[in-house]
Write a protein that holds these residues in place. Structure first.
Motif, PDB file in Angstrom:
ATOM      1  N   ALA A 612      -4.207  -0.410  11.133  1.00 29.12           N
ATOM      2  CA  ALA A 612      -5.414  -0.652  11.928  1.00 29.12           C
ATOM      3  C   ALA A 612      -6.645  -0.192  11.156  1.00 29.12           C
ATOM      4  O   ALA A 612      -6.613   0.814  10.441  1.00 29.12           O
ATOM      5  N   ASN A 613      -7.743  -0.962  11.271  1.00 30.70           N
ATOM      6  CA  ASN A 613      -9.023  -0.606  10.650  1.00 30.70           C
ATOM      7  C   ASN A 613      -8.836  -0.260   9.173  1.00 30.70           C
ATOM      8  O   ASN A 613      -9.099   0.856   8.730  1.00 30.70           O
ATOM      9  N   VAL A 614      -8.350  -1.218   8.385  1.00 31.36           N
ATOM     10  CA  VAL A 614      -8.030  -0.979   6.970  1.00 31.36           C
ATOM     11  C   VAL A 614      -9.309  -0.728   6.183  1.00 31.36           C
ATOM     12  O   VAL A 614     -10.226  -1.547   6.194  1.00 31.36           O
ATOM     13  N   THR A 615      -9.367   0.393   5.500  1.00 30.79           N
ATOM     14  CA  THR A 615     -10.538   0.742   4.675  1.00 30.79           C
ATOM     15  C   THR A 615     -10.129   1.222   3.287  1.00 30.79           C
ATOM     16  O   THR A 615     -10.933   1.814   2.573  1.00 30.79           O
ATOM     17  N   ALA A 616      -8.863   0.957   2.886  1.00 31.59           N
ATOM     18  CA  ALA A 616      -8.383   1.350   1.559  1.00 31.59           C
ATOM     19  C   ALA A 616      -7.114   0.563   1.264  1.00 31.59           C
ATOM     20  O   ALA A 616      -6.493  -0.013   2.170  1.00 31.59           O
ATOM     21  N   ASN A 617      -6.708   0.520  -0.024  1.00 32.87           N
ATOM     22  CA  ASN A 617      -5.452  -0.107  -0.390  1.00 32.87           C
ATOM     23  C   ASN A 617      -4.288   0.667   0.223  1.00 32.87           C
ATOM     24  O   ASN A 617      -4.337   1.895   0.352  1.00 32.87           O
ATOM     25  N   GLN A 618      -3.218  -0.071   0.595  1.00 33.54           N
ATOM     26  CA  GLN A 618      -2.081   0.548   1.289  1.00 33.54           C
ATOM     27  C   GLN A 618      -0.775   0.037   0.703  1.00 33.54           C
ATOM     28  O   GLN A 618      -0.733  -1.003   0.044  1.00 33.54           O
ATOM     29  N   THR A 619       0.296   0.784   0.964  1.00 31.23           N
ATOM     30  CA  THR A 619       1.647   0.313   0.627  1.00 31.23           C
ATOM     31  C   THR A 619       2.557   0.545   1.820  1.00 31.23           C
ATOM     32  O   THR A 619       2.358   1.477   2.604  1.00 31.23           O
ATOM     33  N   ILE A 620       3.564  -0.340   1.942  1.00 34.67           N
ATOM     34  CA  ILE A 620       4.602  -0.159   2.954  1.00 34.67           C
ATOM     35  C   ILE A 620       5.919  -0.588   2.347  1.00 34.67           C
ATOM     36  O   ILE A 620       5.993  -1.617   1.659  1.00 34.67           O
ATOM     37  N   ALA A 621       6.948   0.208   2.532  1.00 33.50           N
ATOM     38  CA  ALA A 621       8.254  -0.074   1.942  1.00 33.50           C
ATOM     39  C   ALA A 621       9.337   0.183   2.968  1.00 33.50           C
ATOM     40  O   ALA A 621       9.280   1.171   3.702  1.00 33.50           O
ATOM     41  N   ALA A 622      10.327  -0.710   3.008  1.00 34.29           N
ATOM     42  CA  ALA A 622      11.424  -0.570   3.969  1.00 34.29           C
ATOM     43  C   ALA A 622      12.754  -0.538   3.246  1.00 34.29           C
ATOM     44  O   ALA A 622      12.951  -1.222   2.238  1.00 34.29           O
ATOM     45  N   THR A 623      13.662   0.272   3.727  1.00 35.61           N
ATOM     46  CA  THR A 623      15.035   0.314   3.223  1.00 35.61           C
ATOM     47  C   THR A 623      15.989   0.083   4.385  1.00 35.61           C
ATOM     48  O   THR A 623      15.642   0.296   5.544  1.00 35.61           O
ATOM     49  N   PHE A 624      17.212  -0.341   4.047  1.00 40.37           N
ATOM     50  CA  PHE A 624      18.189  -0.701   5.062  1.00 40.37           C
ATOM     51  C   PHE A 624      19.532  -0.065   4.731  1.00 40.37           C
ATOM     52  O   PHE A 624      19.798   0.318   3.587  1.00 40.37           O
ATOM     53  N   LYS A 625      20.356   0.070   5.739  1.00 42.63           N
ATOM     54  CA  LYS A 625      21.706   0.604   5.539  1.00 42.63           C
ATOM     55  C   LYS A 625      22.659  -0.130   6.463  1.00 42.63           C
ATOM     56  O   LYS A 625      22.263  -0.713   7.486  1.00 42.63           O
TER      57      LYS A 625
END
Length: 855
Positions: A612-625
């Protein structure tokens, strides 16, 4: 108890224009004489009744009507030899637009009436339903006490005094006067309990009820006098029932139970023989008060009761009505208290037992979860103390009513004066101002219906009044001055003349390449808005706008997913500064989300995430099992999805078990209620009681149900509980219990009244011991129970070894892979709260679980 309101036209046409169309003869209202309660003939009587709650809740009707016929419930109360029923209600049920629905179906389990509630199925408002309840009680020779339990629905735990911002004292009194007028011809309605359990212990706080301190905002005894005298002015026959407070002179007692202040500051009413004091009293199951732990209990209780309220009877000051007292379980200290209190009251006091309803979290009810089977041991305690029936007068119908029409100066109302109207018909009045004047206000039964020029009374069944006033047509105007800085405009601009009480809208437009920077109204910022509306203008105003260069910045969000699942959108996404972006995390078949990190920080095993309200670079990473072995075993264990619709089930459950992984944390839930009727496809009550604030939440109206077909399911909405909301569950009945199994089989929620947890097929849980415990796969755990350091000996030749510590809701507290050669691991338990945890030891392909008790 947990279990234990400006007015609008149509509302008061309904409420005040539909009073019960009846009069009583040989009225048998009650009065006080010294410390006795007497009937109209002077005969000493006692009220010994029961509470039936529901009008004060968000359902706005007595609970249980989903499975019982209302008149049959009252008949059962009558057959049990109770001579009175106390009905809690809320000011909120009198608000405009509040409606209810009464379904008529099925057969009453006590009386055999079928279909149930046929004679009230067309009732649409709570007050109409209360009318019918009063009528039934009049016919059954049951006396009625109306108890103002809360200002808002279900507000009885959050409210400490008799008024609120939404329902000021004037409105509270107005509502009581409405009730007094409405039921003044029905001698079944003998008492008005003005406020349920005023309380608070912080003396001087505006939220603490006081007694005799001369502060009108908190002085409960004076509020009783103000409200009681207003009631007696329109209904001089009804008893004014005054409860106590919580704290007086340093002495604290039950909410509503402390009447010590009445000795020094007695309540004085215009009719002294209409005052009835009413304490509340409960046992240790509701709260473990210090006097229950006294070494002399229960012999110490008589002196405590005498001090807090009994002296009023002993000194011949007043009779006493104990408005609430109740018991939940047989035996033990609670039953000792109950028997002692009943013996103390004996044949002296009046009382209303809490309660008929089985869904009271504090006490349960006089009937079981089926709403009809008598809880015999409770009734056996009460039966020796029941008082005889108190007769009501007979009821005869009236045929006509009068409407008094009056007009102030500078206008007329037609017809004028006292007009006779045949009951059940309508009458229209026309209000006409003189030249140069307009209608100022029209009051119907003292309540404004606006500056109307005509008004129609419909279905007249009681005496009414209508009064009109007028005012000059001269008007006043004001100026709104609008200005805009460079790079944009405001329209209209400059000075605008506005008639008093009217509205005016302004539009703010930025030039190309610019955006609105700020808008101020009378010097105060209202944000970077593009329109602004002044409403009901009654003074000069200003509005000013400024603008700034439109610089658009954008940022990137980089999304990655490991094998066996996906994240959408994936890769690098460009997002405008200040915008939001949602990501969906989806595991492949046979897998589940293991973890999601945002900017390297875990946000848990979530399936969606919103930037929400993005004001900078971001990362998101998901792992699974992979789903753990046996992850679908809960589906098999509890036989879901079932092949048929879910049968009718009404129950309250005091034990709730969460099995499997990724389930919700229900640690603060003290009781769950699930009332489902297959015949009517109605989920009438699905709610939780909590052992801490917010105390209660109901979500039957928001939950999506599909229970009347094969593979019955519910999708939880509106609970506010993480890992519960938005989950879809298969539902099944296991004996007397209800089980929800999450459709993927990850977890189950088991509702039961059995203290033994069902076996979790996903884990083998060993019994907790008090000293060192040795288990297979070469693991030694000690000490258990533990207070600080838990030692785990993991000696052995397994190639891979891992220990994981969970709480009972599946949250990982500690996890570590054991290096080859390491013989012992230590887990610091110091900062963990007391309770039960689950230690899982994995050695090669073998898994062992052990309960750990943290003290």
């Amino acid at each position: 108890m947990i279990h234990k309101l400006k007015i609008y036209i149509l509302f008061f046409v309904l409420v005040l224009g539909n009073n019960l169309n009846a009069q009583t003869t040989n009225k048998n209202f009650l009065s006080t004489s010294g410390n006795t309660l007497i009937d109209a003939s002077g005969k000493e009587v006692r009220l010994t009744g029961i509470n039936w709650f529901g009008f004060e809740t968000a359902m706005y009707k007595p609970h249980g009507l989903w499975t019982r016929d209302m008149k049959s419930v009252l008949q059962q109360i009558k057959d049990l030899k109770f001579n009175c029923v106390r009905i809690p209600w809320t000011d909120a049920m009198l608000e405009p637009g509040v409606t209810i629905q009464i379904d008529s179906y099925g057969t009453d389990s006590y009386s055999g009436v079928s279909p149930m509630n046929a004679d009230i199925k067309n009732v649409t408002t709570p007050i109409q339903l209360l009318d019918q309840l009063v009528k039934y009680c009049q016919e059954l020779n049951l006396k009625v006490i109306l108890d103002n339990h809360a200002r808002i629905a279900d507000g009885y735990l959050s409210e400490t005094i008799w008024y609120s911002a939404k329902v000021p004292e004037t409105k509270w009194i107005e509502n009581w006067v409405l009730m007094a007028n409405r039921y003044k011809d029905y001698d079944a309605v003998v008492g008005f309990d003005l406020d349920n359990e005023p309380h608070g212990k912080v003396i001087g706080s505006p939220e603490t009820a006081t007694w005799g301190n001369s502060n009108p905002a908190t002085d409960w005894n004076k509020a009783v006098e103000r409200c009681g005298n207003a009631i007696l002015a329109v209904n001089p026959n009804v008893l004014i029932i005054a409860e106590g407070i919580e704290s007086y002179g340093g002495d604290n007692y039950w909410w509503g139970g402390n009447l010590i202040g009445a000795k020094t500051y007695p309540i004085v009413l215009s009719k002294a023989n209409k005052l009835l004091y009413s304490p509340h009293e409960y046992g240790p199951t509701v709260f473990e008060q210090p006097w229950f732990s006294d070494s002399t209990f229960p012999d110490n209780m008589s002196a405590i009761w005498d001090k807090n309220f009994g002296y009023l009877y002993n000194n011949n000051t007043s009779p006493l009505l104990v408005g609430e007292f109740g018991i939940k379980t047989a035996g033990g200290k609670d039953e000792i208290w109950m028997k002692s209190f009943l013996k103390y009251m004996g044949s002296k006091y009046s009382w209303t037992f809490w309660c008929f309803n089985p869904n009271s979290g504090d006490t349960g009810g006089i009937v079981g979860d089926d709403w009809s089977t008598l809880v015999q041991w409770k009734y056996d305690l009460l039966k020796p103390y029941l008082a005889p029936e108190i007769l009501n007068g007979s009821v005869t119908a009236t045929t006509s009513s009068t409407i008094a029409g009056t007009a102030g100066a500078n206008g007329v109302i037609s017809p004028v004066g006292s007009v006779t109207v045949v009951n059940g018909t309508s009458k229209t009045f026309t209000i006409t101002p003189n030249t140069g004047y307009v209608v100022d206000a029209v009051l119907v039964n003292g309540v404004s219906v606006g500056a109307v020029t005509s008004y129609t009374f419909t279905n007249v069944v009681a005496n009414q009044t209508i009064a009109a006033t007028f005012k000059t047509t001269a008007t006043t105007s004001y100026t709104i001055t609008a200005s805009a800085a460079g790079n944009g405009t405001i329209s209209p601009s400059g000075a605008s003349t506005v008639t008093s009480g009217s509205n005016k809208t302004f539009t703010i437009t930025a030039n190309a390449g610019y955006v609105v920077d700020a808008v101020t109204v009378n010097g105060v910022s209202v944000g970077a808005v593009t329109t602004y509306a002044f409403t009901n203008v009654t003074a000069n105003q200003t509005i000013a706008a400024t603008f700034k260069t439109n610089v658009i910045s954008s940022y990137t969000i980089s999304a990655t997913a490991s094998a066996n699942g996906s994240i959408t959108p994936s890769g690098t996404t460009t997002v405008t500064s200040g915008a939001s972006k949602t990501y969906a995390i989806t595991p492949s078949a046979g897998y589940q989300v293991d973890g999601v990190t945002v900017n390297g920080v875990s946000v848990g095993a979530v399936t969606s995430y919103v930037f929400a309200n993005v004001t900078a670079n971001q990362t998101i990473a998901a792992t699974f099992k992979a789903l753990a072995t046996g992850s679908t075993c809960l589906l098999t264990t509890f036989s879901v999805p079932r092949s048929t619709a879910l049968p009718t089930k009404n129950g309250t459950f005091k034990n709730i078990y969460v099995l499997g992984t990724n389930g919700p944390n229900l640690a603060t839930v003290s009781m769950g209620t699930f009332n489902w009727n297959l015949e009517n496809n109605g989920l009438y009550d699905f709610s939780f009681n909590y052992n801490a604030s917010p105390w209660y939440s109901g979500f039957s109206s928001t939950t999506v149900k599909n229970l009347n077909a094969a593979a019955p399911t519910v999708t939880i909405k509106g609970s506010g509980i993480t890992n519960f909301d938005n989950n879809q569950y298969y539902v099944n009945l296991i004996g007397n219990d209800v089980v929800f199994v999450e459709v993927s089989g990850s977890h189950a929620i088991y509702f039961s009244n059995t203290a033994t947890s069902p076996v979790d097929c996903n884990a083998t849980v060993n019994t907790v011991a008090t000293t060192t415990q040795k288990v297979t796969n070469n693991m030694l755990v000690y000490p258990n129970p533990v207070t600080d350091i838990l030692k785990v000996n993991v000696s052995g030749d397994a190639k891979t070894k891992k220990i994981t510590l969970h709480d009972l809701f599946g949250v990982v507290i500690y996890q570590k892979v054991i290096k080859t050669g390491v013989q012992e691991e230590q887990i610091d338990m110091n900062r963990l709260p007391s309770g039960v945890y689950l230690l899982i030891f994995e050695a090669d392909n073998k898994v062992v679980s052990k309960k750990i008790m943290k003290e």
